[in-house]
Design an enzyme around this catalytic site. Sequence first.
Site, PDB file in Angstrom:
ATOM      1  CE1 TYR A 169      -4.006   2.097   0.824  1.00  0.00           C
ATOM      2  CE2 TYR A 169      -2.604   3.091   2.500  1.00  0.00           C
ATOM      3  CZ  TYR A 169      -3.760   3.096   1.757  1.00  0.00           C
ATOM      4  OH  TYR A 169      -4.680   4.101   1.936  1.00  0.00           O
ATOM      5  CE  LYS A 173      -3.872   5.103  -1.218  1.00  0.00           C
ATOM      6  NZ  LYS A 173      -4.883   5.499  -2.236  1.00  0.00           N
TER       7      LYS A 173
HETATM    8  P1  NAD Z   1     -13.774   3.211   1.588  1.00  0.00           P
HETATM    9  O1  NAD Z   1     -13.533   1.747   1.637  1.00  0.00           O
HETATM   10  O2  NAD Z   1     -14.869   3.756   2.446  1.00  0.00           O
HETATM   11  O3  NAD Z   1     -14.017   3.691   0.092  1.00  0.00           O
HETATM   12  C1  NAD Z   1     -13.327   3.184  -0.993  1.00  0.00           C
HETATM   13  C2  NAD Z   1     -14.320   2.816  -2.071  1.00  0.00           C
HETATM   14  O4  NAD Z   1     -13.593   2.371  -3.230  1.00  0.00           O
HETATM   15  C3  NAD Z   1     -15.245   1.672  -1.668  1.00  0.00           C
HETATM   16  O5  NAD Z   1     -16.604   2.062  -1.754  1.00  0.00           O
HETATM   17  C4  NAD Z   1     -14.911   0.572  -2.654  1.00  0.00           C
HETATM   18  O6  NAD Z   1     -16.029  -0.231  -3.045  1.00  0.00           O
HETATM   19  C5  NAD Z   1     -14.325   1.338  -3.833  1.00  0.00           C
HETATM   20  N1  NAD Z   1     -13.464   0.515  -4.655  1.00  0.00           N
HETATM   21  C6  NAD Z   1     -12.496  -0.325  -4.227  1.00  0.00           C
HETATM   22  N2  NAD Z   1     -11.910  -0.942  -5.262  1.00  0.00           N
HETATM   23  C7  NAD Z   1     -12.522  -0.482  -6.381  1.00  0.00           C
HETATM   24  C8  NAD Z   1     -12.340  -0.750  -7.772  1.00  0.00           C
HETATM   25  N3  NAD Z   1     -11.443  -1.630  -8.190  1.00  0.00           N
HETATM   26  N4  NAD Z   1     -13.114  -0.079  -8.658  1.00  0.00           N
HETATM   27  C9  NAD Z   1     -14.060   0.795  -8.216  1.00  0.00           C
HETATM   28  N5  NAD Z   1     -14.270   1.057  -6.920  1.00  0.00           N
HETATM   29  C10 NAD Z   1     -13.525   0.435  -6.011  1.00  0.00           C
HETATM   30  O7  NAD Z   1     -12.387   3.900   1.977  1.00  0.00           O
HETATM   31  P2  NAD Z   1     -11.930   5.445   2.135  1.00  0.00           P
HETATM   32  O8  NAD Z   1     -11.241   5.541   3.438  1.00  0.00           O
HETATM   33  O9  NAD Z   1     -13.012   6.391   1.817  1.00  0.00           O
HETATM   34  O10 NAD Z   1     -10.778   5.497   1.033  1.00  0.00           O
HETATM   35  C11 NAD Z   1     -10.770   6.342  -0.095  1.00  0.00           C
HETATM   36  C12 NAD Z   1      -9.343   6.519  -0.562  1.00  0.00           C
HETATM   37  O11 NAD Z   1      -8.587   7.222   0.422  1.00  0.00           O
HETATM   38  C13 NAD Z   1      -8.586   5.207  -0.798  1.00  0.00           C
HETATM   39  O12 NAD Z   1      -7.777   5.341  -1.948  1.00  0.00           O
HETATM   40  C14 NAD Z   1      -7.721   5.071   0.428  1.00  0.00           C
HETATM   41  O13 NAD Z   1      -6.579   4.281   0.181  1.00  0.00           O
HETATM   42  C15 NAD Z   1      -7.389   6.526   0.689  1.00  0.00           C
HETATM   43  N6  NAD Z   1      -6.954   6.807   2.047  1.00  0.00           N
HETATM   44  C16 NAD Z   1      -7.838   6.807   3.062  1.00  0.00           C
HETATM   45  C17 NAD Z   1      -7.394   7.090   4.341  1.00  0.00           C
HETATM   46  C18 NAD Z   1      -8.350   7.155   5.486  1.00  0.00           C
HETATM   47  O14 NAD Z   1      -7.914   7.550   6.584  1.00  0.00           O
HETATM   48  N7  NAD Z   1      -9.615   6.795   5.313  1.00  0.00           N
HETATM   49  C19 NAD Z   1      -6.049   7.373   4.584  1.00  0.00           C
HETATM   50  C20 NAD Z   1      -5.165   7.408   3.490  1.00  0.00           C
HETATM   51  C21 NAD Z   1      -5.634   7.131   2.236  1.00  0.00           C
END
Ligand code: NAD
Length: 315
Positions: A169, A173
């Site tokens: 990851y 990222k």
């Molecule tokens: P989340 O799981 O709530 O949302 C991610 C969404 O992406 C999900 O609804 C999932 O179904 C969709 N998804 C996954 N694989 C997919 C694919 N192949 N095609 C289409 N849709 C797909 O998670 P989140 O926390 O809202 O994450 C959003 C982004 O932020 C991600 O890229 C995550 O890595 C990044 N991120 C989040 C955090 C955090 O603190 N939440 C921190 C750093 C990075």
Amino acid sequence: MSTPMTPPTMRFDNRVVVITGAGAGLGRSYALEFARRGAKVVVNDLGGSAQGDGADKSVAQTVVDEIIAEGGEAIANTDNVIEGGRIIENAMDTFGKIDIVINNAGILRDVSFHKMTEEDWKLIFDIHVNGAFAVTHAAWPIMRKAGYGRIINTSSAAGIYGNFGQVNYAAAKLALYGMVTALSEEGKGKGIFVNAIAPVAASRLTENLIPPEIFKALKPEFVTPLVVMLCHENSEINGELFEVGGGWISKLRWQASEGATFEPSDSFTAETLKEKWHDVEDFDHSYNPSNIMAPLEKVMKNIGTNRSSQKQDDK
Ligand code: NAD
């Protein structure tokens, strides 16, 4: 007492925004906010598990229903981001243009490196990096032709600083930030601005990592204002990386030590380097390189050549 809300002046009327992974968490919050501000939204979500298994078409549709209930305009798209061209095709067929792409879809396959399978590594790269590539690469010629675009890639503190159990990851990222640094150079002459965010928010990806009392205060809605601002037509912010979460926003930049210099000759050895190691790590004498020429100029100066930057041809 909370401060009164300023009426939204940053509008997105007649703008089309494609948001991947918009069925939940951060993406859902972006989708609702862009729609409230007048944008036409493509809510992409495959609807799989947090580890990337399965699919559920109702996930994207639920957010579209919410947007429509509020009087907004949106369509659901359930393609996997790996087939990003189909998402962009769907957006073009429905709305005829694409102004904004937010590469947000993501999953986790956390496991320590010695237990990591090739599948854990490849799946993370496929969805985060190759997915963002596929969507952006399909949207890029449309944006270039229009002379306008705003793109956000979603990076992570895990990539910037490293985190145990997230080698796959973290690498993916930070690749998304690398994509931003180079793509922002290619887009700026065409009115396309590309930025990266490293968010912290409560979602299913973080529910097991963040203690429950803190989790409640980390609403995705506290990341959304930055994304909205960066994607607005008046924003010229380009090629940057921001950390954001819980109402805190900060810009990152590189800091490099002035470094140690040696005569580029046989006299430069591991032993002479060790003697001057303090200078390599001395951040009391440092600078903030902001482009590829900054370190090159140090190298050139040391070898006695003061070649200034050569403009890149439009390749
Ligand atoms: P989340 O799981 O709530 O949302 C991610 C969404 O992406 C999900 O609804 C999932 O179904 C969709 N998804 C996954 N694989 C997919 C694919 N192949 N095609 C289409 N849709 C797909 O998670 P989140 O926390 O809202 O994450 C959003 C982004 O932020 C991600 O890229 C995550 O890595 C990044 N991120 C989040 C955090 C955090 O603190 N939440 C921190 C750093 C990075």
